[in-house]
Design a protein around this motif. Structure first.
Motif, PDB file in Angstrom:
ATOM      1  N   GLN A 126      -2.702   7.588   7.305  1.00 45.93           N
ATOM      2  CA  GLN A 126      -2.635   7.372   8.754  1.00 45.93           C
ATOM      3  C   GLN A 126      -1.340   6.586   9.012  1.00 45.93           C
ATOM      4  N   THR A 131      -2.269   2.845   7.413  1.00 47.86           N
ATOM      5  CA  THR A 131      -3.453   2.707   6.573  1.00 47.86           C
ATOM      6  C   THR A 131      -3.664   3.997   5.795  1.00 47.86           C
ATOM      7  N   SER A 133      -6.916   6.275   3.598  1.00 45.29           N
ATOM      8  CA  SER A 133      -8.314   6.452   3.214  1.00 45.29           C
ATOM      9  C   SER A 133      -8.295   7.005   1.799  1.00 45.29           C
ATOM     10  N   ARG A 140     -15.739   6.138  -0.546  1.00 43.12           N
ATOM     11  CA  ARG A 140     -14.474   6.280   0.159  1.00 43.12           C
ATOM     12  C   ARG A 140     -14.122   4.991   0.882  1.00 43.12           C
ATOM     13  N   LYS A 142     -11.869   3.255   3.701  1.00 43.37           N
ATOM     14  CA  LYS A 142     -11.095   3.599   4.890  1.00 43.37           C
ATOM     15  C   LYS A 142     -10.340   2.374   5.401  1.00 43.37           C
ATOM     16  N   ASN A 143      -9.252   2.655   6.098  1.00 42.15           N
ATOM     17  CA  ASN A 143      -8.448   1.594   6.735  1.00 42.15           C
ATOM     18  C   ASN A 143      -7.902   0.590   5.719  1.00 42.15           C
TER      19      ASN A 143
END
Length: 388
Positions: A126, A131, A133, A140, A142-143
């Motif tokens: 992202q 960020t 993932s 997983r 994320k961020n």
């Protein structure tokens, strides 16, 4: 048009729980890679497809996802391919030597922090939020924040292609991504700049630029003395400091080579000329030097410098050729007379034919430039018979 493959590194800044998950993941996949390596060694190192039959189900049973399991198997098979190539090339010593025998008679092992490849199924970026993932054995994540320069972010956004490697260095996690940057269209050069690589001066160009010199050689001697001092101690702390110092030296060498290569390529681009480099293959076996100079020759990354010049030239569209370096230091750039005695010492060249006096490295760079122009023109000549 083919692109130039470069790597872009970003630093991950995970939260405490995210960092623990990443560390556990690297340890798990590398422990399993060691197990796969033992299986491969016992089976005579089969091809990747055959190795998958022996290990894939067990890797899945031990908690790896499908893609992670595939990457572990491929990483092991690639490690054996590299090992066998090094053995064939003689990089691990002569036949029957202890080093070569040990490498060929034991399974390949992987460090707990060794790199683990991730494809787009296991890792997504992202860019605006900075960020990622990423898959881990705990699920997983994320961020997960990352940090990099604005130029690196633009390169990632525009040109990232293929896999990225997750690595850990001293408790810090990095993602190393492959980017394929388009080559610029090569222009027609007015002439060529010859680049002579050496020990006292790392690079000398036919336009007068000399890179490195005494400051860099002092740095190398100081690092050599510090390494010898630490090696004598033979303690755990000394070994840890040696590893950290080796990484520091590698970063210094890479930074210096980046500066030198950028200066050379920028000058060629600015003046509309091409670059002529020495063919480096076999340089360490070809050159005969005194023992102190051998240390300098083997402690500098000449191949890395040449690689940096090549990829920077491709990105800028600068024409580049490689030439045979034989006798460039003994040939007079003014009259073409070849004599071993022309090279009086490291820095002085006096032609026995015409009497011209020049800096030895500068004279060699002029010869390399002349050969480069000849190679370029020969490549443009048509060898098709004329129509009767």
């Amino acid at each position: 048009m083919p692109g130039v493959k470069i790597v872009t590194q970003v630093k991950l800044m995970p939260e405490a729980d995210q960092a623990a998950a990443l560390e556990a993941t690297l340890r798990t996949v590398n422990d399993l890679a060691c197990w796969v390596s033992e299986v491969a060694f016992a089976q005579g190192v089969p091809r990747e497809y055959e190795l998958r039959k022996h290990t894939y189900a067990e890797l899945k049973a031990r908690g790896l996802g499908a893609q992670a399991a595939q990457h572990v198997i491929k990483k092991v098979r690639d490690a054996y391919t590299t090992l066998h190539a090094n053995i064939r090339a003689g990089n691990l010593g002569r036949p029957q030597s202890k080093r070569r025998t040990k490498a060929a008679s034991t399974p390949v092992t992987f460090r707990p922090q060794a790199a683990q490849p991730y494809d787009d199924r296991c890792l997504s970026w992202q860019y605006d939020a900075r960020t990622v993932s990423i898959w881990t054995t705990a699920g997983r994540l994320k961020n997960v924040r990352f940090a990099c320069s604005a130029d690196a972010l633009k390169t990632l956004r525009d040109y990232r292609k293929g896999e990225a490697d997750l690595v850990e260095r001293d408790g810090v996690f990095y993602l190393i991504a492959t980017c394929e940057v388009p080559e610029a269209e090569t222009y027609e050069p007015d002439s060529f700049i010859g680049v002579d690589l050496g020990i006292v001066n790392i690079a000398t160009t036919s336009t007068g630029h000399q890179a490195a010199g005494r400051a860099l050689n002092r740095y190398r001697k100081r690092q050599l003395a510090l390494r010898a001092k630490l090696q004598k101690k033979r303690t755990k702390s000394a070994r840890r400091r040696l590893k950290a110092r080796a990484r520091k030296e590698a970063r210094h060498a890479a930074n210096t080579n980046h500066i030198i290569s950028k200066t050379i390529v920028t000058e060629a681009e600015r003046t509309g000329r091409g670059l002529s480099l020495e063919e480096l293959k076999g340089i360490r076996n070809r050159v005969r030097l005194r023992k102190p100079q051998r240390v300098a020759l083997h402690s500098w990354a000449f191949a890395q410098l040449a690689d940096f010049i090549v990829y920077k030239a491709k990105r800028a569209g600068v024409p580049l050729v490689f030439v045979d370096p034989a006798y460039t230091s003994q040939t007079c750039a003014a009259c073409g007379h070849i004599d071993q005695r022309n090279r009086v010492d490291q820095g002085l060249f006096i032609c026995r034919g015409c009497g011209v006096v020049a800096h030895a490295d500068r004279n060699a760079s002029h010869n390399i430039a002349t050969r480069g122009e000849s190679v370029w023109n020969a490549g443009r000549e048509s060898h098709v018979p004329a129509t009767p």
